[in-house]
Design an enzyme around this catalytic site. Structure first.
Site, mmCIF file in Angstrom:
data_model
loop_
_atom_site.group_PDB
_atom_site.id
_atom_site.type_symbol
_atom_site.label_atom_id
_atom_site.label_comp_id
_atom_site.label_asym_id
_atom_site.label_seq_id
_atom_site.Cartn_x
_atom_site.Cartn_y
_atom_site.Cartn_z
ATOM 1 N N HIS A 179 42.727 44.050 46.942
ATOM 2 C CA HIS A 179 41.442 43.214 47.216
ATOM 3 C C HIS A 179 42.047 41.739 48.027
ATOM 4 O O HIS A 179 41.212 40.988 48.365
ATOM 5 C CB HIS A 179 40.566 42.926 46.117
ATOM 6 C CG HIS A 179 40.965 41.914 45.124
ATOM 7 N ND1 HIS A 179 41.546 42.100 44.151
ATOM 8 C CD2 HIS A 179 41.009 40.782 45.187
ATOM 9 C CE1 HIS A 179 41.875 41.199 43.116
ATOM 10 N NE2 HIS A 179 41.387 40.025 43.904
ATOM 11 N N ASP A 181 43.168 49.244 42.971
ATOM 12 C CA ASP A 181 43.343 47.958 43.469
ATOM 13 C C ASP A 181 44.918 47.312 43.719
ATOM 14 O O ASP A 181 45.311 46.722 42.703
ATOM 15 C CB ASP A 181 42.628 46.952 42.760
ATOM 16 C CG ASP A 181 42.431 45.464 43.364
ATOM 17 O OD1 ASP A 181 42.857 45.284 44.417
ATOM 18 O OD2 ASP A 181 42.208 44.522 42.652
ATOM 19 N N GLY A 210 42.891 33.647 42.074
ATOM 20 C CA GLY A 210 44.147 32.946 42.691
ATOM 21 C C GLY A 210 45.426 33.543 41.985
ATOM 22 O O GLY A 210 46.367 33.660 42.576
ATOM 23 N N SER A 242 45.188 36.833 41.562
ATOM 24 C CA SER A 242 44.903 38.447 41.720
ATOM 25 C C SER A 242 46.387 38.663 42.440
ATOM 26 O O SER A 242 46.793 38.115 43.108
ATOM 27 C CB SER A 242 43.874 38.493 42.772
ATOM 28 O OG SER A 242 42.865 38.717 41.973
ATOM 29 N N GLY A 243 46.666 39.948 42.140
ATOM 30 C CA GLY A 243 47.919 40.756 42.862
ATOM 31 C C GLY A 243 49.011 40.463 41.949
ATOM 32 O O GLY A 243 49.921 41.064 42.218
#
Ligand code: ARG
Length: 307
Positions: free
Chosen positions: A83, A128, A224, A226-227
């Site tokens: 995402h 994801d 922020g 994320s990942g």
């Protein structure tokens, strides 16, 4: 501190100690959110696989730039969240960063980003996960004290609910707060699927998602982050003490709210895809034979000294 260094002795021991302290602090306090949310400034370069991604492109038809986290898994590849990937991504990858204001990091032009082919299918944030490289497949600078890849988990590893793991990032330090300049670190507990699916909005999470956080909230990843990595430690086997990439920051309702744990992509579910894309495989040293009754990792008991 009796921090056993297994095969992965290059994983900085102060990181391990730091996490132990965080784990203790989390257990003791679980107070209201201070600041990731409920975290604290990381020790500089204690989480050397953490990368900062600033990515511009078209997200859902709108030109935007966003901040995401990611994890080095080799000198060529970064794992992040699907995402985080817009159409026609352009941006930068910062490796070895700690305080974003001090310009003390290695900066690369973002290269190709490869989303999982079944990202968001059938539409609940499934799969994801994405892989990315620097432009022209430039190698990342790997220095054991500043920028080190994180181990992929072995297919046989499992982690018990209630185990304290660690999430890091430069994301919001409160749901209505601002992005962090200094890398934040917070301890969160793995949550059983039973408990997680008992919360409103989490009833139908995919088998490839894991939950971590606290029923009472207060410690969590946020926008922020994320990942970025959710890392857990091997508590048994020849690589005891090594950190592995258990999850990828994916979603949650708000940040650090009660009854709203963080959801992470379960990296182990994607080992085949990662191998197919990168030829990278987990290290055999992470395989654990005949350890605890169910063979799963738990918190390391730091009070017990060992030979
Ligand atoms: N989706 C958010 C991002 O883009 C991060 C979500 C994590 N949220 C949470 N409450 N754990 O950065």
């Amino acid at each position: 501190a009796e921090n056993r260094q297994g095969a992965n002795s290059y994983k900085k021991s102060n990181a391990a100690n730091e996490a132990a302290l965080i784990a203790e602090a989390v257990e003791e306090e679980c107070t209201d959110s201070v600041k990731v949310v409920g975290g604290e400034d990381a020790d500089a370069h204690a989480w050397p696989w953490q990368v900062y991604l600033s990515i511009c492109g078209t997200f859902y038809g709108m030109m935007e730039c966003n901040v995401c986290g990611g994890s080095l898994i080799s000198d060529k590849w970064i794992v992040t969240a699907a995402h985080c990937v817009p159409n026609a991504p352009r941006g930068r990858i910062l490796v070895g960063a700690h305080d974003l204001n001090d310009n003390n990091y290695f900066s690369y032009t973002l290269g190709e980003m490869k989303k999982h082919p079944r990202w968001n299918f059938p539409g609940r944030f499934e799969n994801d996960i994405a892989l990315t490289q620097a432009a022209n497949e430039e190698n990342f600078y790997i220095d054991w004290s500043v920028s080190t890849p994180i181990c992929l988990p072995h297919a046989d590893n499992c982690f018990s609910p209630e185990t304290t793991c660690v999430v890091t990032g430069w994301g919001l330090t409160a749901e209505r707060g601002s992005l962090a300049d200094v890398l934040q670190v917070v301890g969160v507990k793995l949550m059983s699927r039973e408990q997680c699916t008992s919360f409103t909005g989490y009833e139908r999470i995919a088998d490839t998602m894991i939950c971590a956080g606290f029923t009472q909230g207060s410690h969590d990843a946020c926008s922020g982050d994320s990942g970025g990595p959710l890392v857990c430690r091997m508590s048994a086997g020849p690589a005891k003490g090594a950190w592995v990439l258990h999850g990828i920051v994916s979603w949650g309702y708000g940040c650090a709210r009660p009854n709203s744990p963080g959801i992470y992509t379960h990296v182990q579910s994607y080992l085949d895809w990662i191998k197919q894309m990168t030829e990278l495989e987990p290290d055999e040293i992470l395989k654990v034979e005949g350890s605890s009754p169910d063979g799963c990792m738990t918190d390391i008991d730091y009070s017990r000294s060992e030979e």
